[in-house]
Scaffold this motif. Structure first.
Motif, PDB file in Angstrom:
ATOM      1  N   ASP A 156       0.783  -1.226   0.000  1.00 11.57           N
ATOM      2  CA  ASP A 156       0.000   0.000   0.000  1.00 11.57           C
ATOM      3  C   ASP A 156       0.819   1.282   0.000  1.00 11.57           C
ATOM      4  OD1 ASP A 156       0.981   0.028   2.591  1.00 11.57           O
ATOM      5  OD2 ASP A 156      -0.935  -0.507   3.509  1.00 11.57           O
ATOM      6  N   LYS A 213      -5.362  -0.954   4.570  1.00  7.94           N
ATOM      7  CA  LYS A 213      -6.416  -0.501   5.492  1.00  7.94           C
ATOM      8  C   LYS A 213      -6.266   0.961   5.887  1.00  7.94           C
ATOM      9  CE  LYS A 213      -6.973  -5.142   7.455  1.00  7.94           C
ATOM     10  NZ  LYS A 213      -8.138  -5.416   6.587  1.00  7.94           N
ATOM     11  N   VAL A 214      -5.038   1.478   5.861  1.00  7.39           N
ATOM     12  CA  VAL A 214      -4.765   2.883   6.174  1.00  7.39           C
ATOM     13  C   VAL A 214      -3.952   3.470   5.026  1.00  7.39           C
ATOM     14  CG1 VAL A 214      -3.699   4.508   7.772  1.00  7.39           C
ATOM     15  CG2 VAL A 214      -4.762   2.408   8.647  1.00  7.39           C
ATOM     16  N   ASN A 222       4.993  -2.132   2.352  1.00  5.39           N
ATOM     17  CA  ASN A 222       3.605  -2.333   2.775  1.00  5.39           C
ATOM     18  C   ASN A 222       3.507  -2.060   4.273  1.00  5.39           C
ATOM     19  OD1 ASN A 222       0.801  -3.269   2.506  1.00  5.39           O
ATOM     20  ND2 ASN A 222       1.498  -5.035   3.701  1.00  5.39           N
ATOM     21  N   GLU A 223       2.532  -1.256   4.674  1.00  7.14           N
ATOM     22  CA  GLU A 223       2.387  -0.918   6.089  1.00  7.14           C
ATOM     23  C   GLU A 223       1.122  -1.475   6.724  1.00  7.14           C
ATOM     24  OE1 GLU A 223       2.771   3.254   6.778  1.00  7.14           O
ATOM     25  OE2 GLU A 223       4.849   3.364   6.060  1.00  7.14           O
ATOM     26  N   THR A 224      -0.005  -1.434   6.014  1.00  7.82           N
ATOM     27  CA  THR A 224      -1.280  -1.781   6.666  1.00  7.82           C
ATOM     28  C   THR A 224      -2.171  -2.688   5.823  1.00  7.82           C
ATOM     29  OG1 THR A 224      -2.467   0.129   5.757  1.00  7.82           O
ATOM     30  CG2 THR A 224      -1.248   0.480   7.809  1.00  7.82           C
ATOM     31  N   ASP A 225      -1.626  -3.316   4.777  1.00  7.13           N
ATOM     32  CA  ASP A 225      -2.432  -4.140   3.853  1.00  7.13           C
ATOM     33  C   ASP A 225      -3.587  -3.342   3.249  1.00  7.13           C
ATOM     34  OD1 ASP A 225      -0.828  -6.330   4.244  1.00  7.13           O
ATOM     35  OD2 ASP A 225      -2.131  -7.257   5.740  1.00  7.13           O
ATOM     36  N   ARG A 228      -5.000   8.984   6.689  1.00  3.70           N
ATOM     37  CA  ARG A 228      -4.250   9.458   7.863  1.00  3.70           C
ATOM     38  C   ARG A 228      -3.205  10.497   7.477  1.00  3.70           C
ATOM     39  NH1 ARG A 228      -0.712   4.997  10.711  1.00  3.70           N
ATOM     40  NH2 ARG A 228       0.529   5.387   8.834  1.00  3.70           N
TER      41      ARG A 228
END
Length: 321
Positions: A77, A232-233, A227-230, A315
């Motif tokens: 992401d 989601k963020v 990739n940090e949050t798949d 965010r």
């Protein structure tokens, strides 16, 4: 049942040869079925020549309809490496929030010329790739009952014949084409004149076609895969900013479903969150928020916007100097 019929006898005056008629009454039995037929014909004639209003007919039955929610996420992401070993997953989820089923449906997912399709994973064995051509992937779906969901991921790789460069941005979204509703017999005013069905009184209605457009998610090529949050963020614009207290800061995010209900909040350096004003994404899926930093102490804050149907949080890291 009897019918009174006239009868007559012929007489002569004898004096002047002038004839005259003597009319008498008699009775004859009439079959009851004739009156039924006559009554029906009379009713149809009255209906045909009298004004037709809504009160003459029963209300149209309520047709159960599907209401589809289509969301999209991307993994990794944050960034992609322009290399053949890179794999990027475009994940979709379709939910039926209506009171009727959806059927005869498929997904159309455009993809960039710098990508080629790899493989797929699906939540239901009735889902399958129908075609891949001219940068468009088509996936056939089974019927979806109210309250249920279908999901899957399409995995892409960089196109070896058209390798993307660092800085190239990819966008992922899709359209769901579906059918919903049900055939129902409906008694209508115009059917008296048109006799449109076998009995002349009924027609069917309620089947409709619909299109559900997902949100759009973006990721760019950089020096590595991150990739940090798949998915989601996702970062808002700006993703980070530093200002003096008292400054108005406006944040935007274009990763939401059009018209989605948005919840917003700010989290202070101590981890305490405070709700801000709710809102909705516009018809292009863009959500925005303006924050007044007056009275905020120095430190780092997190400002977030969450899409209720999109299921993605935007965010920004806000630093008060």
């Amino acid at each position: 049942m009897s019918e009174e019929l006239p009868s007559c006898d012929r007489y002569s005056s004898g004096k002047d040869g002038i004839d005259f008629m003597k009319i008498q009454r008699s009775h004859r039995l009439v079959a009851p079925g004739i009156f039924v037929v006559l009554s029906l014909l009379l009713s149809l004639m009255v209906a045909a020549f009298s004004p037709l209003t809504k009160a003459n007919f029963s209300e149209t039955p309520v047709v159960k309809q599907a209401s589809m929610i289509c969301n999209m996420a991307v993994v990794p992401d944050r960034s992609l490496k322009p290399a053949q070993e890179t794999v990027v997953g475009a994940s979709f989820k379709i939910t039926n929030e209506g009171n009727g089923r959806s059927f005869d449906q498929h997904i159309e997912m455009p993809f960039d010329a710098t990508l080629v399709t790899g493989y797929t994973t699906f939540s239901d064995p009735g889902m399958w790739v129908n075609s891949v051509e001219a940068g468009l992937l088509r996936i056939n779906l089974p019927a979806l009952e109210p309250g249920n969901s279908l999901s899957g991921t399409v995995f892409f790789r960089p196109n070896p014949d058209n390798m993307p460069a660092v800085g190239k941005e990819l966008s992922f979204f899709y359209y769901l084409k579906y059918t919903t509703g049900e055939d129902l017999p409906v008694f209508t005013a115009d059917s008296i004149y048109n006799f449109s069905s076998a009995l002349g009184y009924f027609r069917t209605q309620g089947i409709t076609n619909g299109t559900c457009t997902s949100n759009t998610v973006k990721v760019s090529f950089a020096s590595d895969n991150r990739n940090e949050t798949d998915g989601k963020v996702m970062p808002l614009t700006p993703s980070e900013t530093a200002v003096n207290a008292g400054t108005l800061v406006t944040l935007t995010g274009d990763m939401f479903i059009a018209g989605d209900l948005l919840s917003t909040w700010i989290t202070n350096p101590n981890g305490q969150s405070t709700a801000l004003a709710n809102g909705r994404a516009n018809d292009k899926g863009v959500g925005s928020l303006t924050v007044d930093t007056t009275g905020l102490a120095a430190g780092s804050y997190v400002i977030a916007i969450y899409g209720q149907h999109t299921e993605i949080t935007g965010r920004t890291i806000l630093t008060i100097k």
